[in-house]
Design an enzyme around this catalytic site. Structure first.
Site, short mmCIF file in Angstrom:
data_model
loop_
_atom_site.label_atom_id
_atom_site.label_comp_id
_atom_site.label_asym_id
_atom_site.label_seq_id
_atom_site.Cartn_x
_atom_site.Cartn_y
_atom_site.Cartn_z
CG HIS A 97 -1.73 1.30 1.27
ND1 HIS A 97 -2.89 1.43 0.54
CD2 HIS A 97 -1.54 2.50 1.90
CE1 HIS A 97 -3.38 2.65 0.73
NE2 HIS A 97 -2.59 3.32 1.55
CG ASP A 176 -11.99 3.46 5.77
OD1 ASP A 176 -11.46 4.26 6.58
OD2 ASP A 176 -11.70 3.45 4.57
NE ARG A 183 -9.70 10.50 8.52
CZ ARG A 183 -9.00 9.72 7.69
NH1 ARG A 183 -9.51 8.60 7.23
NH2 ARG A 183 -7.78 10.06 7.34
CB SER A 198 -8.53 5.18 7.13
OG SER A 198 -9.04 5.17 5.81
CE LYS A 202 -9.18 1.70 2.38
NZ LYS A 202 -9.34 2.95 3.11
#
Length: 440
Positions: A97, A176, A183, A198, A202
């Site tokens: 990620h 989320d 947010r 967050s 995931k």
């Protein structure tokens, strides 16, 4: 009060009161596991109102959370939806990620490269918003390629090809999605506990056995400050570790765009060059570094030279072609090209001192490569080509950047941003390392 809210409040007695939970964090207290489980579940059900969750988010931004609180917050978000399970695959899984940057096309060559060495890569990706490009937007510039796969299709492709890049199903961490949107409009995007939970809710729900995080820092990154980037990396590595996922983070430079392109089809073309054994040195270096980490986290100790050789000898390219074809993409079709272009020329002789990533990213976005709102369309051919890197000697009149779009009325504002990206100086420029630190 909405019908949904009133229905839920009348049908069950709630374990806590939202105002009491907000007060704990407002007054620098520590939320109990039970309070955290309740507030995430109740917010997902519509019992905790948007303005109440906004107040709690702001209290978290201002007063922080400890490691146990963040871990519980993350697990409550995971529990709001389904979890994927790759244990039936014949090979280990490893995922990557990135926190997002300009010209960050690394996922495209990385997934097939890692698959060469017998590790499956389930890369669930997103679309871009603002100046950072989305992986799915890039791949959708390939004719026929589709992002939406069923779980069965994804599993079959991981078994046969070893890599898949597709969109995440709506069932993963639905809490989320609500929290992220909130947010965004309440000035609480920067809260490290909320960023970390967050991302990691995931990624953990995706069910991968190992995870490598690419935490960007610099003008074109979400985190501008290296100390903040380290804190985010440390928080996310701890969350992964606490959840039983082998997790490591690299902190990488995003003061200058990655590679020589920013824009969807432009970045696919550059990724294919990397898979063919060429491409810009910084893209190759980061792709190889992340691949080595992903393989090691999945139990495969393979050196950088061996990984690099898979880019040069065609093995990674074969996996790329199989991966794109499996999702309906025509790997031999020409990529879209924008109809209009404008160049930015060097205004003097000297050394290119800076090429600001944020300014280049904003230029690409203004040209149509990105979107301001989730529902906006993107132009496949729009973006910026880079002809010189910081440290290169340039002469007056030499092209530094080429801007591409199908809508020429976009040039004026994009040129403004692109020009401000460039500074030329007399003296030498000290090159920055691409990998700044490792956190495990």
């Amino acid at each position: 009060m909405s019908d949904m809210t009133s229905k839920h409040t009348t049908n069950r007695a709630e374990a806590f009161d939202a105002v009491d939970v907000i007060r704990v964090k407002r007054d620098h207290g520590t939320l109990t596991p039970e309070q955290i489980d309740w507030v995430i579940d109740a917010y997902t059900r519509g019992v905790v109102a948007e303005e109440q969750m906004a107040a709690l988010n702001m209290a978290i931004l201002l007063n922080g959370m400890d490691r146990a609180e963040i871990a519980r917050w993350t697990s409550a978000m995971i529990a709001s939806g389904e979890r994927m399970d790759f244990s039936s695959l014949s090979k280990p899984t490893s995922d990557k990620h990135s926190t997002g940057g300009v010209g960050d096309k690394i996922t495209l060559p990385l997934a097939p490269l890692v698959a060469v060495f017998g590790v499956a890569v389930p890369q669930l990706s997103g679309r871009g918003l603002g100046h950072t490009g989305g992986t799915l937007d890039k791949l959708e510039s390939i004719p026929g390629w589709r992002a939406a796969l069923s779980n069965a299709e994804m599993m079959a492709q991981l078994e046969s090809v070893g890599a898949v890049i597709c969109q995440a199903g709506s069932g993963l961490a639905p809490a989320d999605r609500k929290l992220y949107a909130l947010r965004d409009v309440t000035g609480t995007v920067e809260a490290i506990p909320l960023i970390a939970s967050s991302i990691m809710s995931k990624k953990i729900a995706e069910g991968t056995g190992a995870l490598v995080l690419d935490v960007k820092v610099g003008s074109g990154a979400f985190m501008k400050d290296e100390a903040q980037a380290r804190e985010l990396a440390r928080t996310m590595v701890d969350l992964g570790t606490d959840a039983g996922v082998r997790t490591v983070a690299l902190i990488t430079d995003m003061s200058t765009p990655l590679g020589l392109t920013a824009g969807n089809a432009l970045e696919v073309r550059e990724s294919v060059e990397v898979l063919a054994g060429g491409g810009p040195a910084d893209v190759v270096e980061l792709t190889v570094a992340l691949a080595v980490e992903m393989l090691a986290a999945a139990g495969r100790e393979i050196g950088a030279d061996e990984v690099r050789s898979a880019l040069g000898d065609g093995r990674a390219m074969d996996r790329w072609r199989a991966m794109i074809s499996a999702q309906g993409g025509d790997v031999d079709a020409p990529l879209p090209v924008a109809t209009e272009s404008e160049q930015i020329l060097a205004e003097s002789d000297g050394v290119l001192a800076t090429l600001d990533a944020m300014d280049v990213g904003v230029a690409a976005w203004r040209l149509g490569a990105g979107r301001a709102r989730k529902e906006d369309m993107v132009q496949a051919g729009a973006g910026v080509e880079i002809h010189a890197r910081p440290g290169d000697r340039v002469v007056k009149g030499q092209p530094l950047l080429t801007l591409h779009t199908d809508t020429p009325e976009r040039f004026a504002r994009a040129l403004e941003s692109a020009r401000s990206a460039v500074t030329i100086s007399d003296g030498p420029v000290v090159p920055r390392d691409i990998v700044l630190a490792r956190v495990d």
